[in-house]
Design an enzyme around this catalytic site. Structure first.
Site, PDB file in Angstrom:
ATOM      1  N   ASN A   1      63.928 -37.286  39.527  1.00 42.53           N
ATOM      2  CA  ASN A   1      63.782 -38.298  38.486  1.00 42.53           C
ATOM      3  C   ASN A   1      63.732 -37.744  37.069  1.00 42.53           C
ATOM      4  OD1 ASN A   1      63.653 -40.738  40.170  1.00 42.53           O
ATOM      5  ND2 ASN A   1      61.888 -39.678  41.046  1.00 42.53           N
TER       6      ASN A   1
ATOM      7  N   TYR B   1      88.661  -2.015  25.850  1.00 41.64           N
ATOM      8  CA  TYR B   1      89.129  -3.382  26.066  1.00 41.64           C
ATOM      9  C   TYR B   1      90.515  -3.306  26.697  1.00 41.64           C
ATOM     10  CZ  TYR B   1      91.061  -7.987  25.622  1.00 41.64           C
ATOM     11  OH  TYR B   1      91.650  -9.186  25.929  1.00 41.64           O
TER      12      TYR B   1
ATOM     13  N   GLN C   1      79.099 -51.532  39.951  1.00 38.91           N
ATOM     14  CA  GLN C   1      77.974 -52.476  39.851  1.00 38.91           C
ATOM     15  C   GLN C   1      77.650 -52.562  38.359  1.00 38.91           C
ATOM     16  OE1 GLN C   1      74.121 -51.035  40.975  1.00 38.91           O
ATOM     17  NE2 GLN C   1      73.369 -53.037  41.651  1.00 38.91           N
TER      18      GLN C   1
ATOM     19  N   LYS D   1      72.522 -39.402  35.732  1.00 36.11           N
ATOM     20  CA  LYS D   1      71.639 -38.572  36.558  1.00 36.11           C
ATOM     21  C   LYS D   1      72.368 -37.870  37.694  1.00 36.11           C
ATOM     22  CE  LYS D   1      68.263 -40.315  39.348  1.00 36.11           C
ATOM     23  NZ  LYS D   1      66.890 -40.786  39.594  1.00 36.11           N
TER      24      LYS D   1
ATOM     25  N   GLY E   1      69.306 -53.767  41.331  1.00 36.33           N
ATOM     26  CA  GLY E   1      68.505 -53.279  42.447  1.00 36.33           C
ATOM     27  C   GLY E   1      69.354 -52.695  43.565  1.00 36.33           C
TER      28      GLY E   1
ATOM     29  N   GLY F   1      72.438 -46.092  39.023  1.00 36.47           N
ATOM     30  CA  GLY F   1      71.255 -46.099  38.155  1.00 36.47           C
ATOM     31  C   GLY F   1      71.414 -45.141  36.979  1.00 36.47           C
TER      32      GLY F   1
ATOM     33  N   ARG G   1      99.269  11.291  16.231  1.00 36.59           N
ATOM     34  CA  ARG G   1      98.220  11.792  15.339  1.00 36.59           C
ATOM     35  C   ARG G   1      98.821  12.388  14.078  1.00 36.59           C
ATOM     36  NH1 ARG G   1      94.857  14.141  19.850  1.00 36.59           N
ATOM     37  NH2 ARG G   1      96.016  16.051  19.449  1.00 36.59           N
TER      38      ARG G   1
ATOM     39  N   ARG H   1      64.517 -41.304  33.074  1.00 33.35           N
ATOM     40  CA  ARG H   1      63.582 -40.203  32.819  1.00 33.35           C
ATOM     41  C   ARG H   1      64.278 -38.842  32.698  1.00 33.35           C
ATOM     42  NH1 ARG H   1      59.453 -41.041  37.484  1.00 33.35           N
ATOM     43  NH2 ARG H   1      61.106 -42.391  38.304  1.00 33.35           N
TER      44      ARG H   1
ATOM     45  N   ARG I   1      86.829 -10.548  32.917  1.00 31.90           N
ATOM     46  CA  ARG I   1      87.212 -11.945  32.702  1.00 31.90           C
ATOM     47  C   ARG I   1      88.339 -12.347  33.644  1.00 31.90           C
ATOM     48  NH1 ARG I   1      88.413 -11.551  26.580  1.00 31.90           N
ATOM     49  NH2 ARG I   1      89.295 -13.607  27.001  1.00 31.90           N
TER      50      ARG I   1
HETATM   51  C1  UD1 Z   1      64.039 -46.264  46.160  1.00 32.99           C
HETATM   52  C2  UD1 Z   1      63.433 -47.121  47.246  1.00 32.99           C
HETATM   53  C3  UD1 Z   1      62.094 -46.527  47.648  1.00 32.99           C
HETATM   54  C4  UD1 Z   1      62.276 -45.120  48.114  1.00 32.99           C
HETATM   55  C5  UD1 Z   1      62.988 -44.288  47.043  1.00 32.99           C
HETATM   56  C6  UD1 Z   1      63.353 -42.945  47.609  1.00 32.99           C
HETATM   57  C7  UD1 Z   1      64.191 -49.407  46.825  1.00 32.99           C
HETATM   58  C8  UD1 Z   1      63.821 -50.739  46.320  1.00 32.99           C
HETATM   59  N1  UD1 Z   1      63.250 -48.478  46.771  1.00 32.99           N
HETATM   60  O1  UD1 Z   1      63.176 -46.343  45.062  1.00 32.99           O
HETATM   61  O2  UD1 Z   1      61.498 -47.301  48.687  1.00 32.99           O
HETATM   62  O3  UD1 Z   1      61.041 -44.538  48.441  1.00 32.99           O
HETATM   63  O4  UD1 Z   1      64.200 -44.938  46.632  1.00 32.99           O
HETATM   64  O5  UD1 Z   1      63.861 -42.097  46.610  1.00 32.99           O
HETATM   65  O6  UD1 Z   1      65.293 -49.219  47.282  1.00 32.99           O
HETATM   66  N2  UD1 Z   1      70.747 -47.759  42.301  1.00 32.99           N
HETATM   67  C9  UD1 Z   1      71.927 -48.419  42.132  1.00 32.99           C
HETATM   68  N3  UD1 Z   1      71.923 -49.673  41.642  1.00 32.99           N
HETATM   69  C10 UD1 Z   1      70.766 -50.323  41.332  1.00 32.99           C
HETATM   70  C11 UD1 Z   1      69.551 -49.633  41.501  1.00 32.99           C
HETATM   71  C12 UD1 Z   1      69.571 -48.363  42.009  1.00 32.99           C
HETATM   72  O7  UD1 Z   1      73.002 -47.881  42.406  1.00 32.99           O
HETATM   73  O8  UD1 Z   1      70.851 -51.455  40.899  1.00 32.99           O
HETATM   74  C13 UD1 Z   1      70.775 -46.393  42.835  1.00 32.99           C
HETATM   75  C14 UD1 Z   1      70.175 -45.356  41.897  1.00 32.99           C
HETATM   76  O9  UD1 Z   1      71.177 -44.796  41.086  1.00 32.99           O
HETATM   77  C15 UD1 Z   1      69.594 -44.332  42.864  1.00 32.99           C
HETATM   78  C16 UD1 Z   1      69.249 -45.138  44.092  1.00 32.99           C
HETATM   79  O10 UD1 Z   1      69.960 -46.357  43.991  1.00 32.99           O
HETATM   80  O11 UD1 Z   1      70.537 -43.341  43.211  1.00 32.99           O
HETATM   81  C17 UD1 Z   1      67.769 -45.430  44.177  1.00 32.99           C
HETATM   82  O12 UD1 Z   1      67.385 -46.155  43.031  1.00 32.99           O
HETATM   83  P1  UD1 Z   1      66.034 -45.848  42.285  1.00 32.99           P
HETATM   84  O13 UD1 Z   1      65.906 -46.776  41.146  1.00 32.99           O
HETATM   85  O14 UD1 Z   1      65.910 -44.414  42.025  1.00 32.99           O
HETATM   86  O15 UD1 Z   1      65.002 -46.308  43.422  1.00 32.99           O
HETATM   87  P2  UD1 Z   1      63.535 -45.804  43.581  1.00 32.99           P
HETATM   88  O16 UD1 Z   1      62.676 -46.518  42.645  1.00 32.99           O
HETATM   89  O17 UD1 Z   1      63.509 -44.352  43.575  1.00 32.99           O
HETATM   90 CA    CA Z   2      64.725 -42.620  42.807  1.00 29.80          CA
END
Ligand code: UD1
Ligand code: CA
Length: 496
Positions: A232, A370, A77, A24, A82, A13, A444, A17, A337
């Protein structure tokens, strides 16, 4: 035999934010990145294979993994469809995965290894197809909710944006950490839909799918809900950092370290402290730093990758890549250092900078010096204001000061040069050639005093007035002395 467990860490992800050029999961928290903390928490799973799903900033995350967890395999990915989609892609890269698959969000850095172990043990003991780590929190905003049926069993996990009002009132949340049976997980991932508010494949939907198929799904409750906090934005990152600071400090205090002000003491998780070490307020201990028993660090001290030995003290100093010997002392206000090594009872005092400098046992550099690229022998004394001139504008050169040598104040030692054991350097010298053992090196210029210069060149100044007054007093004194001498010559000691 390697373990049959598989770990999957989701780190593709963007973390919008965070508003950052850095992905992140590469943001830092007391000595490790977010994903570094998650990898550490997953370590006791003893996985035969660890897969990290990368996407946003994939190159940077992959390079970081190569540095901190070379055994972890990045899986790309390309489009973030998702969490379910991410796990599906990971399992496509591990077609032979069997047994337990542990999935962890890459942005949950406070998770403890013990909690992951407990989750996996509970999951394997109950024989569930899927177990989710849950926590009861005061403020569930933004998180997936654990929806239980009347008998208390897990029915489904609902994302906040897809939840009904009564579901939103639930304060039991999904931590984003799970254990699955590989075969059941793979089957359920194949059935995920994107029929939700975000149009994504949700990993969380696997629970309802498995439940509906008659498989057992379970909830494992985290004892400490702060472990499940995600990150986040940077305000949350700062709160997590403070929570981790408190946890780290508490653990050290309970193992016998004195921390005078835990609120202003920041200790990386990679630092090692010994019993009866004392850390005074407003100090930062970073990297591979170790502090031995009886040593005192701080106040106002930063140590990076530094070894502080038994009984040493480091006061108001900034120290990077140094080794400080037994009962050695540093500071206040000094900068050590990389490559600085202090022997036992060596002293680096105030306003001193050292680099690549090795001080023997009991050597002293007390003030305003130094010392770069230097070897300073045992019990040598370097006077105030000495400069080791190590750089000629092109290359760096080394200076050696022998055991028990004495360098007078305000000297310049122009490298490469060697001051022999037991040799002296006269204060104010600029030494460019070697001084043999036991010799005095002096460069000196001879002093000359020009009598009456102030009266001629600065007449009427305060200096002139002071000089005249001193001269008048001197004359008077001479007169008295003359009389005194005369008196003593006559044996008359009576005073007037
Ligand atoms: C997710 C959970 C939520 C939970 C929360 C806890 C789902 C649908 N929801 O929500 O129930 O309470 O975590 O923190 O799983 N990521 C990928 N590929 C993607 C999407 C996300 O690798 O396509 C990774 C993100 O980088 C992150 C993690 O998955 O590290 C969670 O993704 P994020 O979008 O933060 O999910 P939340 O909305 O927080
Ligand atoms: Ca999250």
């Amino acid at each position: 035999m390697t373990s049959s467990r598989t770990v999957v860490i989701l780190a593709a992800g963007e973390g919008k934010r965070m508003k950052s050029a850095l992905p992140k999961v590469l943001h830092e928290l007391l000595g490790r990145t977010l994903v570094g903390h998650v990898l550490a928490a997953a370590a006791p799973v003893d996985a035969g294979r660890t897969l990290v799903v990368v996407g946003h900033g994939a190159d940077a995350v992959t390079a970081h993994l190569a540095a901190v967890a070379p055994a972890a395999v990045p899986v790309l990915q390309a489009v973030q469809n998702g969490t379910g989609h991410a796990v599906r892609i990971a399992l496509d890269a591990a077609t032979d995965a069997r047994g337990t698959v542990v999935v962890l969000n890459g942005d949950v850095p406070l998770l403890r290894a013990e909690t992951v172990t407990a989750l996996v043990e509970a999951h394997e003991a109950t024989g569930a197809a899927a177990t989710v780590l849950a926590a009861s929190v005061d403020d569930p905003t933004g998180l997936g909710r654990i929806v239980r049926s009347a008998d208390g069993s897990l029915e489904r996990i609902v994302e906040e944006r897809d939840a009904s009002d009564p579901q939103r009132a639930i304060r039991e949340i999904n931590a984003g950490i799970y254990a699955f049976d590989a075969v059941a997980l793979r089957a359920a991932l194949g059935k995920l839909s994107t029929d939700n508010d975000q149009g994504e494949e949700y990993l969380t939907d696997v629970f309802a799918l498995l439940g509906d198929a008659g498989e057992r799904v379970a909830v494992h409750l985290a004892l400490d809900p702060t472990e499940t906090l995600g990150c986040n934005d940077r305000a949350e990152l700062a709160s997590l950092r403070a929570l981790l600071r408190d946890r780290v400090n508490r653990d050290w205090m309970r193992s016998g370290v004195t921390i005078l002000d835990p609120a202003t003491t920041w200790v990386d998780v990679t630092v090692t402290l010994s019993r009866d070490a004392v850390i005074d307020q407003n100090s930062q201990l970073y990297g591979t730093t170790t502090v031995a028993s009886g040593a005192v660090v701080g106040p106002d001290t930063t140590l990076v990758d530094t070894v502080v030995s038994e009984g040493a003290s480091v006061l108001r100093a900034h120290v990077v890549g140094a080794r400080i010997g037994v009962e050695a002392t540093v500071g206040p206000y000094s900068y050590l250092r990389p490559g600085t090594v202090l022997g036992a009872k060596a002293k680096v005092g105030g306003f001193v900078e050292t680099k690549n400098a090795v001080l023997g046992d009991g050597a002293k550099v007390p003030h305003l010096t130094y010392a770069g690229d230097a070897t300073i022998g045992a019990k040598a004394n370097i006077g105030a204001g000495t400069i080791f001139a190590n750089y000629d504008g092109v290359a760096k050169h080394h200076t050696t000061v022998g055991d028990a040598a004495f360098v007078g104040s305000d000297s310049v030692l122009i490298a490469p040069v060697e001051i022999g054991p037991g040799a002296y350097v006269a204060a104010g010298s600029a030494i460019a050639s070697d001084v043999p053992p036991g010799a005095l090196g002096v460069t000196r210029a001879p002093q000359r005093s020009v009598d009456g210069w102030v009266a001629r060149k600065r007449p009427g100044t305060v200096s002139d007035a002071a000089a005249r007054a001193a001269a008048a007093e001197g004359e008077q004194l001479h007169g008295e002395q003359d009389r005194g001498d005369a008196n003593s010559a006559t044996g008359d000691t009576a005073s007037e």
